[in-house]
Scaffold this motif. Structure first.
Motif, PDB file in Angstrom:
ATOM      1  N   VAL A   1       0.887  -1.303  -0.021  1.00  0.00           N
ATOM      2  CA  VAL A   1       0.054  -0.200   0.021  1.00  0.00           C
ATOM      3  C   VAL A   1       0.782   1.253   0.007  1.00  0.00           C
ATOM      4  N   THR A   2       0.580   2.193  -0.802  1.00  0.00           N
ATOM      5  CA  THR A   2       1.272   3.355  -1.018  1.00  0.00           C
ATOM      6  C   THR A   2       0.605   4.598  -0.715  1.00  0.00           C
ATOM      7  N   GLN A   3       1.180   5.249   0.243  1.00  0.00           N
ATOM      8  CA  GLN A   3       0.270   6.580   0.596  1.00  0.00           C
ATOM      9  C   GLN A   3       1.237   7.737   0.460  1.00  0.00           C
ATOM     10  N   SER A   4       0.541   8.844   0.110  1.00  0.00           N
ATOM     11  CA  SER A   4       1.420  10.260  -0.166  1.00  0.00           C
ATOM     12  C   SER A   4       0.356  11.224   0.265  1.00  0.00           C
ATOM     13  N   PRO A   5       0.928  12.173   0.557  1.00  0.00           N
ATOM     14  CA  PRO A   5       2.434  12.535   0.966  1.00  0.00           C
ATOM     15  C   PRO A   5       2.675  11.718   2.293  1.00  0.00           C
ATOM     16  N   THR A   6       4.072  11.681   2.705  1.00  0.00           N
ATOM     17  CA  THR A   6       4.250  11.041   4.140  1.00  0.00           C
ATOM     18  C   THR A   6       4.343  11.906   5.045  1.00  0.00           C
ATOM     19  N   HIS A   7       4.438  13.271   4.721  1.00  0.00           N
ATOM     20  CA  HIS A   7       4.391  14.138   5.977  1.00  0.00           C
ATOM     21  C   HIS A   7       3.644  15.563   5.268  1.00  0.00           C
ATOM     22  N   LEU A   8       2.912  16.294   6.283  1.00  0.00           N
ATOM     23  CA  LEU A   8       2.132  17.333   5.831  1.00  0.00           C
ATOM     24  C   LEU A   8       1.925  18.385   6.840  1.00  0.00           C
ATOM     25  N   ILE A   9       2.094  19.715   6.626  1.00  0.00           N
ATOM     26  CA  ILE A   9       1.807  20.790   7.715  1.00  0.00           C
ATOM     27  C   ILE A   9       0.795  21.505   7.003  1.00  0.00           C
ATOM     28  N   LYS A  10      -0.404  21.669   7.824  1.00  0.00           N
ATOM     29  CA  LYS A  10      -1.494  22.487   7.226  1.00  0.00           C
ATOM     30  C   LYS A  10      -1.634  23.442   8.642  1.00  0.00           C
ATOM     31  N   THR A  11      -2.648  24.570   8.135  1.00  0.00           N
ATOM     32  CA  THR A  11      -3.055  25.758   8.838  1.00  0.00           C
ATOM     33  C   THR A  11      -4.285  25.212   9.381  1.00  0.00           C
ATOM     34  N   ARG A  12      -4.668  25.480  10.569  1.00  0.00           N
ATOM     35  CA  ARG A  12      -6.181  25.434  10.958  1.00  0.00           C
ATOM     36  C   ARG A  12      -6.892  26.265   9.991  1.00  0.00           C
ATOM     37  N   GLY A  13      -8.050  25.572   9.743  1.00  0.00           N
ATOM     38  CA  GLY A  13      -8.962  25.986   9.007  1.00  0.00           C
ATOM     39  C   GLY A  13      -8.859  25.604   7.232  1.00  0.00           C
ATOM     40  N   GLN A  14      -7.683  25.082   7.035  1.00  0.00           N
ATOM     41  CA  GLN A  14      -7.573  24.678   5.649  1.00  0.00           C
ATOM     42  C   GLN A  14      -8.160  23.172   5.475  1.00  0.00           C
ATOM     43  N   GLN A  15      -8.055  23.079   4.338  1.00  0.00           N
ATOM     44  CA  GLN A  15      -8.453  21.736   3.814  1.00  0.00           C
ATOM     45  C   GLN A  15      -7.262  20.777   3.285  1.00  0.00           C
ATOM     46  N   VAL A  16      -7.375  19.350   3.413  1.00  0.00           N
ATOM     47  CA  VAL A  16      -6.348  18.760   3.073  1.00  0.00           C
ATOM     48  C   VAL A  16      -6.875  17.265   2.383  1.00  0.00           C
ATOM     49  N   THR A  17      -5.898  16.898   1.356  1.00  0.00           N
ATOM     50  CA  THR A  17      -6.282  15.824   0.478  1.00  0.00           C
ATOM     51  C   THR A  17      -4.943  14.588   0.831  1.00  0.00           C
ATOM     52  N   LEU A  18      -5.370  13.349   1.248  1.00  0.00           N
ATOM     53  CA  LEU A  18      -4.332  12.491   1.351  1.00  0.00           C
ATOM     54  C   LEU A  18      -4.712  11.369   0.171  1.00  0.00           C
ATOM     55  N   ARG A  19      -3.592  10.473  -0.310  1.00  0.00           N
ATOM     56  CA  ARG A  19      -3.927   9.607  -1.141  1.00  0.00           C
ATOM     57  C   ARG A  19      -3.580   8.372  -1.063  1.00  0.00           C
ATOM     58  N   CYS A  20      -4.028   7.413  -1.388  1.00  0.00           N
ATOM     59  CA  CYS A  20      -3.795   5.937  -1.158  1.00  0.00           C
ATOM     60  C   CYS A  20      -3.831   5.088  -2.219  1.00  0.00           C
ATOM     61  N   SER A  21      -2.751   4.290  -2.662  1.00  0.00           N
ATOM     62  CA  SER A  21      -2.744   3.225  -3.706  1.00  0.00           C
ATOM     63  C   SER A  21      -2.796   2.006  -3.123  1.00  0.00           C
ATOM     64  N   PRO A  22      -3.697   1.069  -3.532  1.00  0.00           N
ATOM     65  CA  PRO A  22      -3.808  -0.234  -2.719  1.00  0.00           C
ATOM     66  C   PRO A  22      -2.814  -1.395  -3.362  1.00  0.00           C
ATOM     67  N   LYS A  23      -2.578  -2.332  -2.633  1.00  0.00           N
ATOM     68  CA  LYS A  23      -2.058  -3.320  -3.025  1.00  0.00           C
ATOM     69  C   LYS A  23      -2.401  -3.954  -4.243  1.00  0.00           C
ATOM     70  N   SER A  24      -1.426  -4.366  -5.372  1.00  0.00           N
ATOM     71  CA  SER A  24      -2.069  -5.268  -6.101  1.00  0.00           C
ATOM     72  C   SER A  24      -3.187  -6.298  -5.957  1.00  0.00           C
ATOM     73  N   GLY A  25      -4.075  -6.584  -6.658  1.00  0.00           N
ATOM     74  CA  GLY A  25      -5.016  -7.272  -6.562  1.00  0.00           C
ATOM     75  C   GLY A  25      -6.103  -6.957  -5.483  1.00  0.00           C
ATOM     76  N   HIS A  26      -5.771  -5.965  -4.708  1.00  0.00           N
ATOM     77  CA  HIS A  26      -6.797  -5.515  -3.728  1.00  0.00           C
ATOM     78  C   HIS A  26      -7.730  -4.449  -4.139  1.00  0.00           C
ATOM     79  N   ASP A  27      -9.141  -4.523  -3.746  1.00  0.00           N
ATOM     80  CA  ASP A  27      -9.982  -3.582  -4.434  1.00  0.00           C
ATOM     81  C   ASP A  27     -10.883  -2.911  -3.209  1.00  0.00           C
ATOM     82  N   THR A  28     -10.522  -3.113  -1.946  1.00  0.00           N
ATOM     83  CA  THR A  28     -11.164  -2.458  -0.835  1.00  0.00           C
ATOM     84  C   THR A  28     -10.150  -1.462  -0.126  1.00  0.00           C
ATOM     85  N   VAL A  29     -10.565  -0.539   0.191  1.00  0.00           N
ATOM     86  CA  VAL A  29      -9.728   0.520   0.909  1.00  0.00           C
ATOM     87  C   VAL A  29     -10.350   1.150   2.097  1.00  0.00           C
ATOM     88  N   SER A  30      -9.625   0.962   3.297  1.00  0.00           N
ATOM     89  CA  SER A  30     -10.010   1.705   4.473  1.00  0.00           C
ATOM     90  C   SER A  30      -9.086   2.646   5.018  1.00  0.00           C
TER      91      SER A  30
END
Lengths: 110, 114
Positions: free
Chosen positions: B4-33
């Motif tokens: 499973v690959t996640q990006s970014p590894t670290h992130l700093i945001k300011t209160r009130g902002q919005q953030v998007t985190l990303r995930c690529s599942p393991k090959s052959g997997h179709d469910t993400v939690s």
């Protein structure tokens, strides 16, 4: 809320067996006992799971009491790399989510 | 075989902002939690996606939302960030119907809200 109770921390000498206990007195008949561990700065790693029979794989053994109210995870020959937080989780085999408690911090010492 | 690959590894945001985190599942997997792990605590379940739909949700406010794409990858969005949203966000993937040992976790995204 987590349905399991584990000691906060344990120490183990390198090369000796590490026995991690877990209480799950409210477990229901169709729920399994699962163990995960989390090494610092990594995601949790699956170790083993079982229903009522003892289980063994290349990583560990799982001993479940006959009344299923408690279990023990055994790492037969602990190494320094086994230092981690160990989580005992109760869930249905095809349940959608894992409910983690605080886990047990296992420190393996040389 | 990539896990499973996640990006970014670290992130700093300011209160009130919005953030998007990303995930690529393991090959052959179709469910993400997605899970949130505050410092010193166990991971807490946020939600699970399968077939591009949210299938189950934990006790998190609507500020937390997600998406799954046709290639099974997923995003976690958090709006109106609070200081209390500072945590390690973990993504786990599994092949549907193959039980617990199918869960593979990524190493997470460390979010700091200042």
């Amino acid at each position: 809320d987590a349905k399991t109770t584990q000691p906060t921390s344990m120490d183990c000498a390198e090369g000796r067996a590490a026995n991690l206990p877990c209480n799950h007195s409210t477990i229901s008949g169709n729920e399994y006992v699962y163990w995960y561990r989390q090494i610092h700065s990594q995601g949790p790693q699956y170790i083993i799971h079982g229903l009522k029979n003892n289980e063994t794989n290349e990583m560990a053994s799982l001993i479940i009491t006959e009344d299923r109210k408690s279990s023990t995870l055994i790492l037969p020959h602990a190494t320094l790399r086994d230092t981690a937080v160990y989580y005992c989780i109760v869930r249905m085999e095809y349940g959608n989510k894992l409910v983690f408690g605080a886990g047990t911090i296992l420190r393996v010492k040389s | 075989d990539a896990g499973v690959t996640q990006s970014p590894t670290h992130l700093i945001k300011t209160r009130g902002q919005q953030v998007t985190l990303r995930c690529s599942p393991k090959s052959g997997h179709d469910t993400v939690s997605w899970y949130q792990q505050a410092l010193g605590q166990g991971p807490q379940f946020i939600f699970q996606y399968y077939e591009e739909e949210e299938r189950q949700r934990g006790n998190f406010p609507d500020r937390f939302s997600g998406h799954q794409f046709p290639n099974y990858s997923s995003e976690l969005n958090v709006n109106a960030l609070l200081l209390g949203d500072s945590a390690l966000y973990l993504c786990a993937s599994s092949p549907i119907g193959q039980g617990n040992y199918g869960y593979t976790f990524g190493s997470g995204t460390r979010l700091t809200v200042v």
